[in-house]
Design an enzyme around this catalytic site. Structure first.
Site, PDB file in Angstrom:
ATOM      1  CB  SER A 154      -0.949   0.005   1.193  1.00 39.50           C
ATOM      2  OG  SER A 154      -0.227  -0.147   2.382  1.00 39.50           O
ATOM      3  CG  ASP A 400      -2.781   4.923   7.885  1.00 38.75           C
ATOM      4  OD1 ASP A 400      -1.649   4.514   8.238  1.00 38.75           O
ATOM      5  OD2 ASP A 400      -3.135   4.992   6.691  1.00 38.75           O
ATOM      6  CG  HIS A 403      -0.846   3.926   4.405  1.00 39.76           C
ATOM      7  ND1 HIS A 403      -1.569   3.133   5.255  1.00 39.76           N
ATOM      8  CD2 HIS A 403      -0.234   3.111   3.554  1.00 39.76           C
ATOM      9  CE1 HIS A 403      -1.408   1.871   4.919  1.00 39.76           C
ATOM     10  NE2 HIS A 403      -0.595   1.830   3.891  1.00 39.76           N
TER      11      HIS A 403
END
Ligand SMILES: *[C@@H]1O[C@H](CO)[C@@H](O)[C@H](O)[C@H]1NC(C)=O
Ligand SMILES: *[C@@H]1O[C@H](CO)[C@@H](O)[C@H](O)[C@H]1NC(C)=O
Ligand SMILES: *[C@@H]1O[C@H](CO)[C@@H](O)[C@H](O)[C@H]1NC(C)=O
Length: 432
Positions: A154, A400, A403
């Site tokens: 990702s 998160d 990311h």
């Protein structure tokens, strides 16, 4: 996440070292939505990129090309972009969630109500040189009539999405292909330059069976077999960005030549624990050798490990609460981050030696570990979801801290990527 899973997570977290906790947190974040957070987005991007880039002879163009004395100089004296500091920059990003249509929900921090904006006004200053601002026209010119593929986890996707947003400021890409749940495989076409950019989900680069709620509770990795989901398309790819890393932290059993030779965090299985570092190394070697042997003339870029910034409980408010970069000297690359980066750099060197015999093969690292480590403020945190505190602050909130917000620090990765490509092109020119 089901409560049983949560219980298991809690029990394990008492017993296991931090890495294991984080790996479970990551896995959970990627695949097991918490009860209060519907998973529209099951995969968060993970990356370990190897960039190999090959260019055809320069194409004359009307696009502005870098001519400033500073840039000319930069192209002659190789610049080490990997070390430096973040300095404030009033200009701000090239795009935002309003101007870019392709920002993935989980990274759309501004639109999701992240209140502070300071994190948008920094630029990376390498110690001994200057990193130019991203030039979308120059980038598009360099991939004219080419196919650029991002392959990995990702974080590969995160980097790709940053690039798409910056390029879209001058030329709108057309989504021409999509396949797989959560659009794991996609391709965009830029009619203006007949260029294609694609993304391939392949979190190990080699063949792997990702753990699932139905199957075993660990990943299976076949370290001597490259993942054909991307490798079978090598023939049509001119430039590859590889980006992996975080998925290797998850529990896994490793296979080679058809038999088990080790595992990582696999209590209860009668297999020797070898940890994930040898597995990462083998996966990279298999991948780079496959690219060299099957394709030869191709440019490869490997993006190095991107550190995560969880502080305290990953599912509580304030899991990555910083709003400013670390200052110079405040943090150094160490531990897991250093080891992952080192393996990646070493394997690129191995591939360079191996690739010498193959005309047109080039590989470089895109060393983003330090500059990313210095940006604890660049992650979505709770703003991976739309206005997470609209109903007040809940006891638990998914965060998160892996990311990067878009726009955000990951845009800098692509600025350095572009400088690499310019350098390659100039070298080619001087050889002719
Ligand atoms: C996004 O960028 C556009 C164009 O630069 C600007 O007009 C707009 O105010 C920005 N929106 C936000 C939310 O920053
Ligand atoms: C890009 O993809 C299109 C199909 O969408 C194809 O026709 C074209 O040849 C591709 N171009 C390159 C340079 O790969
Ligand atoms: C574990 O594997 C070894 C070697 O393959 C074998 O000798 C041993 O009996 C196994 N132990 C168990 C508990 O299965």
């Amino acid at each position: 996440m089901k409560s049983g899973t949560m219980k298991a997570f809690k029990n394990q977290s008492n017993l296991l070292p931090l890495i294991i906790m984080l790996s479970i947190a990551l896995l959970t974040l990627y695949y097991y939505p918490l009860p209060f957070s519907p998973p529209t987005e099951t995969q968060l991007p993970l990356t370990s990129p190897i960039h190999i880039i090959s260019y055809s002879p320069p194409i004359s163009s009307s696009a502005p090309s870098p001519t400033s004395a500073e840039e000319e100089e930069a192209s002659e004296t190789p610049c080490d972009y990997s070390n430096g500091k973040w300095i404030s920059d009033k200009r701000g990003p090239l795009y935002n969630g309003t101007t870019c249509a392709t920002i993935k929900d989980g990274q759309n921090c501004i639109t999701h109500g992240r209140p502070d904006k300071g994190y948008l006004y920094w630029r990376w200053k390498p110690s001994k040189c200057h990193l130019p601002r991203f030039e979308p026209q120059t980038f598009l010119q360099l991939i004219k009539n080419k196919h650029l593929a991002f392959v990995g986890d990702s974080l590969a996707r995160n980097q790709l999405e940053s690039l798409l947003c910056m390029l879209a400021t001058v030329s709108i890409p057309k989504l021409v292909y999509t396949d797989g749940e959560d659009n794991k495989f996609r391709r965009w076409h830029f009619p203006s330059h007949n260029a294609n950019i694609s993304v391939y989900w392949s979190p190990f680069l080699v063949q792997g069976i990702e753990k699932s709620s139905a199957g075993p509770n660990y990943n299976k990795l076949y370290l001597d077999h490259v993942d054909e989901r991307w490798a079978r398309n090598l023939v049509q790819i001119d430039l590859i960005v590889l980006s992996i890393g975080h998925w290797f932290l998850h529990p896994a059993v490793y296979f080679e030549v058809g038999s088990v030779f080790g595992c990582h965090y696999c209590h209860g299985l009668n297999v020797s624990q070898i940890g994930f570092y040898p597995a990462l190394r083998k996966a990279l070697r298999t991948t780079l050798y496959a690219i060299i042997e099957r394709k030869g003339a191709v440019d490869v870029v490997l993006t190095t490990f991107s550190p995560l910034h969880f502080e305290g409980d990953w599912d509580k408010a304030g899991a990555c609460p910083k709003t400013e970069p670390y200052r110079e000297g405040e943090r150094e690359v160490e531990g897991l981050d250093a080891e992952m980066r080192k393996i990646e750099i070493e394997e690129v060197e191995v591939a360079k030696r191996k690739g010498k015999k193959f005309k047109g093969f080039r590989v470089e690292t895109l060393d983003v570990t330090k500059l990313s480590l210095m940006r604890p403020d660049g992650h979505p945190g709770p703003y991976m979801y739309y206005f997470p505190f609209a109903n007040g602050v809940q006891e638990r909130v998914q965060n998160d801290c892996v990311h990067w917000c878009l726009p955000g620090p990951v845009d800098t990765w692509n600025e350095i990527f572009l400088e690499n490509m310019k350098k390659w092109k100039n070298r080619l020119r001087s050889e002719e």
